[in-house]
Motif scaffolding. Structure first.
Motif, PDB file in Angstrom:
ATOM      1  N   ILE A 275      -4.257   3.674  -3.559  1.00 12.71           N
ATOM      2  CA  ILE A 275      -4.441   2.679  -2.505  1.00 12.71           C
ATOM      3  C   ILE A 275      -5.856   2.112  -2.586  1.00 12.71           C
ATOM      4  N   THR A 276      -5.986   0.958  -3.193  1.00 13.94           N
ATOM      5  CA  THR A 276      -7.250   0.230  -3.224  1.00 13.94           C
ATOM      6  C   THR A 276      -6.951  -1.229  -2.903  1.00 13.94           C
TER       7      THR A 276
ATOM      8  N   ALA B 241      -4.272  -6.402  -3.938  1.00 15.36           N
ATOM      9  CA  ALA B 241      -4.425  -7.834  -4.180  1.00 15.36           C
ATOM     10  C   ALA B 241      -3.782  -8.236  -5.504  1.00 15.36           C
ATOM     11  N   ARG B 242      -3.950  -7.406  -6.516  1.00 12.57           N
ATOM     12  CA  ARG B 242      -3.352  -7.694  -7.819  1.00 12.57           C
ATOM     13  C   ARG B 242      -1.828  -7.711  -7.731  1.00 12.57           C
ATOM     14  N   GLU B 243      -1.270  -6.731  -7.014  1.00 10.95           N
ATOM     15  CA  GLU B 243       0.178  -6.661  -6.860  1.00 10.95           C
ATOM     16  C   GLU B 243       0.723  -7.875  -6.116  1.00 10.95           C
ATOM     17  N   MET B 244      -0.041  -8.402  -5.180  1.00  9.39           N
ATOM     18  CA  MET B 244       0.423  -9.507  -4.343  1.00  9.39           C
ATOM     19  C   MET B 244       0.035 -10.867  -4.893  1.00  9.39           C
ATOM     20  N   GLY B 245      -0.720 -10.874  -6.006  1.00  8.27           N
ATOM     21  CA  GLY B 245      -1.146 -12.148  -6.570  1.00  8.27           C
ATOM     22  C   GLY B 245      -2.224 -12.824  -5.746  1.00  8.27           C
ATOM     23  N   MET B 246      -3.029 -12.029  -5.059  1.00  6.38           N
ATOM     24  CA  MET B 246      -4.128 -12.544  -4.251  1.00  6.38           C
ATOM     25  C   MET B 246      -5.452 -12.128  -4.878  1.00  6.38           C
TER      26      MET B 246
ATOM     27  N   ALA C 119       0.833  -1.205   0.000  1.00  6.84           N
ATOM     28  CA  ALA C 119       0.000   0.000   0.000  1.00  6.84           C
ATOM     29  C   ALA C 119       0.867   1.253   0.000  1.00  6.84           C
ATOM     30  N   LEU C 120       1.929   1.261   0.786  1.00  2.10           N
ATOM     31  CA  LEU C 120       2.804   2.426   0.821  1.00  2.10           C
ATOM     32  C   LEU C 120       3.544   2.605  -0.502  1.00  2.10           C
ATOM     33  N   ARG C 121       3.910   1.507  -1.140  1.00  4.16           N
ATOM     34  CA  ARG C 121       4.580   1.613  -2.445  1.00  4.16           C
ATOM     35  C   ARG C 121       3.623   2.176  -3.484  1.00  4.16           C
ATOM     36  N   LEU C 122       2.375   1.725  -3.466  1.00  2.00           N
ATOM     37  CA  LEU C 122       1.383   2.259  -4.403  1.00  2.00           C
ATOM     38  C   LEU C 122       1.156   3.751  -4.140  1.00  2.00           C
TER      39      LEU C 122
END
Length: 232
Positions: free
Chosen positions: A35-36, A41-46, A23-26
């Motif tokens: 921050i959504t 979830a997309r960034e983490m593959g979840m 979230a902080l990187r986004l």
């Protein structure tokens, strides 16, 4: 069973830390609106549904981030202040200010989250997610002003401020912790913060770098001028 439970708790803590870091990187890359929960979830593959098991809403995540970031900063500032002897109030003011700047330059996303850009649509819980840390930071600044006040009051106007000028909870905290301080000393603490925050915000948002090749040096000069203006 205990080993399985501990493993689950450890994995959950690791996932929560990754969510907050993402979230902080986004925030750094795209600003507050980036921050959504879906983006994270997309960034983490979840899946977004899996993320809800950790943070039911985006506001819950943002509240946690603000609280964590603010608390981390306050702990850092208190350590920097306490590294200077208590009988050197000017040195403590400089140490506090330089610690704020050092943290902000190293963590611009965190600075922007707690001191800069509002997150569109965010509704903080009653009292704010970091109210305790905010009051703790204010108390630290008031402590700096209180230590400087015996000399600084010669350059300040005690008649220009009243307790009603300030946030009621903050004023009550100051009057309880520092019963001998006048409201002008609280005004001084907030003015000290203004002189620290202004140059830092200019630097973090990229408005100072084109004009100054050494913003750290410029900031230290500002701090030293502040200390001298207080007769320290």
């Amino acid at each position: 069973m205990a080993e399985v439970r501990n493993r689950r708790e450890r994995l959950r803590a690791e996932t929560v830390a990754e969510i907050k870091g993402t979230a902080l990187r986004l925030l750094t890359e795209g600003g507050p609106d980036a921050i959504t929960l879906r983006a994270i979830a997309r960034e983490m593959g979840m899946t977004a549904g899996a993320l809800y098991g950790y943070f039911p809403t985006r506001d819950d995540l943002i509240s946690t981030l603000i609280s964590d970031v603010y608390t981390e900063l306050v702990v850092l500032l208190e350590a920097a202040r306490d590294s200077v002897p208590a009988d050197d109030p000017g040195g403590r003011i400089v140490a506090w200010g330089e610690a704020v700047r050092g943290w902000a330059v190293a963590h611009p996303a965190g600075f922007r989250l707690i001191y800069g850009d509002p997150v569109a649509g965010y509704r903080p819980p009653p009292g704010g997610p970091a109210r305790g840390a905010e009051l703790r930071a204010c108390d630290g600044l008031v402590g700096l002003a209180a230590a400087a006040w015996p000399r600084a009051k010669r350059t300040q106007s005690e008649g220009d401020s009243t307790w009603s000028d300030f946030d009621r909870e903050l004023a009550e905290q100051v009057r309880t912790g520092y019963p001998d301080l006048p409201p002008a000393a609280l005004a001084l603490a907030l003015r000290m913060w203004g002189r620290m925050h202004g140059p830092i915000a200019l630097e973090v948002y990229g408005h100072l770098r084109p004009q100054s090749q050494n913003p750290g040096k410029l900031f230290r000069i500002e701090l030293l001028d502040l200390v001298r203006s207080l007769g320290l």
